[in-house]
Design a protein around this motif. Structure first.
Motif, short mmCIF file in Angstrom:
data_model
loop_
_atom_site.label_atom_id
_atom_site.label_comp_id
_atom_site.label_asym_id
_atom_site.label_seq_id
_atom_site.Cartn_x
_atom_site.Cartn_y
_atom_site.Cartn_z
N GLN A 80 0.99 -1.27 -0.09
CA GLN A 80 0.03 -0.07 -0.10
C GLN A 80 0.84 1.31 0.12
O GLN A 80 1.94 1.10 0.66
CB GLN A 80 -0.78 0.03 1.27
CG GLN A 80 -2.15 -0.83 1.21
CD GLN A 80 -3.13 -0.08 2.24
OE1 GLN A 80 -2.81 -0.17 3.32
NE2 GLN A 80 -4.30 0.22 1.85
N LEU A 81 0.35 2.23 -0.53
CA LEU A 81 1.05 3.45 -0.63
C LEU A 81 0.33 4.57 -0.41
O LEU A 81 -0.91 4.61 -1.09
CB LEU A 81 1.77 3.75 -2.14
CG LEU A 81 2.33 5.01 -2.33
CD1 LEU A 81 3.81 5.29 -1.61
CD2 LEU A 81 2.70 5.38 -3.74
N ARG A 82 0.37 5.48 0.42
CA ARG A 82 -0.74 6.58 0.63
C ARG A 82 0.22 7.64 1.24
O ARG A 82 1.05 7.67 2.10
CB ARG A 82 -1.68 6.22 1.68
CG ARG A 82 -1.46 5.82 2.92
CD ARG A 82 -2.75 5.46 3.67
NE ARG A 82 -3.96 6.18 3.39
CZ ARG A 82 -4.96 5.84 3.60
NH1 ARG A 82 -5.31 4.73 3.94
NH2 ARG A 82 -6.21 6.88 3.29
N ALA A 83 -0.40 9.01 1.15
CA ALA A 83 0.39 10.16 1.48
C ALA A 83 -0.34 10.51 2.95
O ALA A 83 -1.31 9.92 3.39
CB ALA A 83 -0.27 11.38 0.72
N THR A 84 0.81 10.96 3.82
CA THR A 84 0.38 10.91 5.04
C THR A 84 -0.64 12.11 5.21
O THR A 84 -1.34 12.40 6.23
CB THR A 84 1.59 11.48 5.93
OG1 THR A 84 2.18 12.92 5.35
CG2 THR A 84 2.65 10.40 6.02
N ALA A 85 -0.74 12.82 4.31
CA ALA A 85 -1.76 13.84 4.40
C ALA A 85 -3.25 13.53 3.97
O ALA A 85 -4.30 14.26 4.32
CB ALA A 85 -1.60 15.11 3.37
N ASP A 86 -3.33 12.26 3.77
CA ASP A 86 -4.57 11.51 3.14
C ASP A 86 -5.19 11.00 4.61
O ASP A 86 -4.64 10.43 5.63
CB ASP A 86 -4.12 10.18 2.49
CG ASP A 86 -5.01 10.06 1.52
OD1 ASP A 86 -5.93 10.85 1.08
OD2 ASP A 86 -5.26 8.72 1.38
N LYS A 87 -6.50 11.60 4.85
CA LYS A 87 -7.33 11.25 6.06
C LYS A 87 -8.23 10.27 5.93
O LYS A 87 -9.22 10.35 5.03
CB LYS A 87 -8.05 12.43 6.55
CG LYS A 87 -7.15 13.56 7.00
CD LYS A 87 -7.77 14.57 7.81
CE LYS A 87 -6.95 15.74 8.18
NZ LYS A 87 -7.36 16.81 9.06
N PRO A 88 -7.91 9.09 6.39
CA PRO A 88 -8.81 7.81 6.12
C PRO A 88 -10.21 8.37 6.78
O PRO A 88 -10.31 8.93 7.79
CB PRO A 88 -8.44 6.67 7.17
CG PRO A 88 -6.87 7.40 7.50
CD PRO A 88 -6.76 8.66 7.29
N LYS A 89 -11.30 7.44 6.05
CA LYS A 89 -12.67 8.10 6.62
C LYS A 89 -12.95 6.81 7.50
O LYS A 89 -12.84 5.52 7.19
CB LYS A 89 -13.64 8.00 5.48
CG LYS A 89 -13.55 9.32 4.69
CD LYS A 89 -14.49 9.30 3.64
CE LYS A 89 -14.14 10.55 2.63
NZ LYS A 89 -14.38 10.24 1.39
N ILE A 90 -13.58 7.19 8.95
CA ILE A 90 -13.79 6.30 9.71
C ILE A 90 -15.25 6.28 10.29
O ILE A 90 -15.79 7.43 10.52
CB ILE A 90 -13.09 6.43 10.93
CG1 ILE A 90 -11.46 5.94 10.62
CG2 ILE A 90 -13.39 5.50 12.09
CD1 ILE A 90 -10.57 6.04 11.78
N VAL A 91 -15.97 5.06 10.24
CA VAL A 91 -17.28 5.17 10.94
C VAL A 91 -17.26 4.50 12.13
O VAL A 91 -16.69 3.61 12.53
CB VAL A 91 -18.49 4.27 10.01
CG1 VAL A 91 -19.60 4.07 10.55
CG2 VAL A 91 -18.49 4.99 8.60
#
Lengths: 285, 285, 285, 285
Positions: A80-91
């Motif tokens: 997996q690659l993701r930007a640290t600025a990316d905010k995961p969506k959580i329910v």
């Protein structure tokens, strides 16, 4: 954390060259590794790596993915690659006890948890005003034995609609159906108010009281189809003595539970947690 | 601690006046209470008290016992009186792992544990020289399935001969027979290398590894006729992560086990532990 | 741990490519990395790495050193290579309190600490029989204000003669001269019985008592020329309350001190500790 | 807790009969002691006692006070009697960081802290909406070097107007004037974000980082006229390593601070804390 910071995680069967597959490629592309963790499990013969890096100015995500996928294929890596600025969506799912919810909302509000919370789902109406104050949509979905299938279908729909990538059961006091458990396996975190595997099931503090333990705790774990048996992410503990009645354990447990759950959620969203069979690898900070 | 210090402990059904029964009588006799603990258990309706006192110069133990026994009868109290200078005799049973034994011997040697150790019993010869260096008789009593009844008979004889009032199973790796368990119920302390009730039975660190827990611990408990199920006196804990293989848990566990067992033994010999059904009351310092 | 396992450690100014310098070279030589830790300190701009690896069958240490030293020069690295089977020689200095000594000797005896102890030096004769039982030469070197220079000269001579690479001050209750401190800077570990920087100097438990703290602890640190001010390697803690008189803190502290010191010594001998200015980097397990 | 439960606390010079003065009188009046703690400090020669009791049905508070005050005079006791149903009024002072405030408000809201909060005072407007949501009056009193005397006068006026018996400085980032400190001595609790006496003054986490400690903590203490030097009520701790930059310590510290402060406040309002010179006696549960 400024822009252009990325997290690359991977896991694969153990083999010579797994580390170099990641570090070498990052180096060759002139990306600066700011944090590196790896673990080679000699029991399961699985390898795990997490590299946080500051990409060079001309970073091209698509090209990087293409280049890395070649390497990954060689090593049979999931990655997996993701930007640290990316905010995961959580329910977040919750019933009436809100000590865990309150803590997650607080840490979200001050930015200590870098997440988005597009929905709070509850089988009770009680916590709506708390959600409202934080500006988060609150879905009150009551549930009974008969309505459970319909209610769970709505739950799944909301999770899908908001495009959540993690579900957090923050003291949601309903047993999920096997179907929902299966659907959420590996991307839903539950907090159980005991040191698992001790005191599974209902009323763990009362069980702990009956047993006369001198230590209580809480366990944050991924859910799977076996109640209170999913892979453990984090555990919190505290000492007690004979003078703690069940209600005192409940009160003391609140701080343990919320700290433990928040930590597990943070580890997950920072890509620090890997599944390793029924166990986890957690690159804690 | 100079002479003429005493510990009076008592337990009885909860009732108005239980505390005064002890504190009033001590006061009327001009004995100075230096430390007082009590607990009135509203669940079991049992009362527990421990008073440490400096007796007045003309203290007459026999007369005091007589006077107190009248009070005690009124309240249906079980009670004990002993001088703090009195050193309880303890028999230690051990197999090959000596981290707990070494710690008990050390604390005995420097006076941190105020006990006498008239005998060390082992089913292996390995630790004889350690016992010898501490000047303590070592009984090597090998055991097999066939010889167990005879061996246990010898164990009981030694315990009786040296007039021990406590038996400590400091990693004695043999399952005791139900008869011996029954005989020792309430006056033998075992150390189990897990946070009970999790991971009962054999190889708890290996069980803990398989489960992937993030916390390991040890439990010191009185033995009864149900394996690893006796009343808990003390528990010790530490955090671990995925990188701990079973042998690492074993290594880390040594410090937890010995500290936990030593603490439980000290609490017992200082008359700080009371049985309360399947639970304990521990007036820790 | 079988043969042919090695630990490579290095530190250098932060720069692109530092990790790859180590991991790439190990990979190219077909050495299998079993454990890897690195840290890039964005404050001090220093990089630290520790790689444990199983060398391939045809490993040639001399050739490896030659090849790596070229890389190391490019990056201005200080580095070390040693076999995990290599047991560092440690001299222990002690006065009369032997709880730390006893623990080090125990862990040495059962192999939990992979070290050799060619000498124990004390300014008192008391612990000779303990050393003897473990088969370790004991040097009784009394010291007074007048004899200190001569005594310290002997100390240094012994350390040199046995070719020690670490000196452990296991409650050696003498202030070392500035010369000896300087001589030992970075390769001598002291245990101070407080949570530094609180309660430097003499009688820290008494200071802690006077202050009324609710937490006590111990600090293992490298010595330098400033008393109780060297870089911290490990700290241990426990809770206390008002009922702990200074002598109770002393008693409780024994377990904290010895566990903390043993941990620091193990980290050092496993090459897990790096100096980073007045701070340390510790790749704990 | 139903009605008619009371807490009687007292302290006086050590003397024979102090315990009996309390327990005897309660017994003679047929009040049932549910929880009893006492401590006789052999260093300061001060005695402390806290008795929680269920009064008999015909309890007459005025008569009891009268009767007890005779005893108290004999022993030179300072004492307090209050119903457990009695909720102390607490004024909270805060600046911008609200992790402690949020926790106090949460525990107040769910009844875990049995208090009233008639006022929140801040030198910033930021937290008004949080206060509002909890239905608590918020006083925004900005302060500068010139306006400090006037601002503090207002603070004192509010405290007086609402009849507060405790002031909690929940990360109020202003140095109080000596006059205000003196006024609040013994009835204001501050949270300092270090393990005092280490790292007094400004930016303790930054100081801790510079020192390279492996343990951080927080200290809740009564304020007196010497900055960060008042009697300690509670301390909380956690482990850190080299990878914690100051901002990471700040983040980790939030959970330590709020748990520590909430505990101290609860101990105070449950009458569990006594001043003993520059130290405290805390009858923790």
């Amino acid at each position: 954390m400024d822009n252009n910071h990325w997290i690359l995680t991977a896991q694969c069967p153990s083999r010579l060259g797994t580390i170099d597959a990641v570090t070498g490629l990052l180096y060759n592309n002139q990306h600066y590794i700011t944090e590196l963790h790896s673990f080679d499990d000699s029991h399961s013969n699985q390898f795990f790596i997490r590299a946080q890096f500051r990409a060079n100015a001309s970073f091209d995500e698509v090209a990087f993915r293409q280049e890395f996928s070649v390497k990954a294929e060689q090593f049979d890596m999931q990655w997996q690659l993701r930007a640290t600025a990316d905010k995961p969506k959580i329910v977040i799912m919750v019933s009436k006890f809100d000590h865990c919810l309150n803590d997650l909302l607080y840490k979200h509000r001050i930015g200590q948890l870098s997440i988005e919370i597009p929905a709070i789902i509850s089988n009770h109406p009680d916590l709506e005003s708390l959600a409202q104050w934080h500006g988060i949509p609150y879905y009150h979905l009551p549930v009974s034995a008969e309505t459970k299938p319909a209610q769970e279908a709505k739950v799944m729909q909301i999770i899908k609609d908001v495009d959540a990538e993690l579900v957090v059961l923050a003291r949601y006091m309903q047993v999920l159906s096997p179907q929902l458990c299966q659907h959420l396996e590996g991307w839903a975190i539950n907090i159980h108010h005991s040191l698992l595997p001790g005191f599974k099931g209902a009323k763990p503090y009362h069980q702990a009281y009956e047993k006369g333990v001198k230590t209580v705790g809480a366990t944050a774990h991924y859910i799977n189809d076996d109640l209170d048996e999913g892979p453990i992410i984090a555990q919190g503990i505290d000492s007690v003595d004979h003078a703690y009645y069940p209600e005192d354990l409940v009160a003391k447990g609140r701080d343990i539970e919320r700290v433990t759950l928040s930590r597990a959620v943070r580890y997950h969203v920072e890509q620090r947690v890997f599944l390793n069979g029924q166990r986890t690898v957690v690159f804690a900070d």
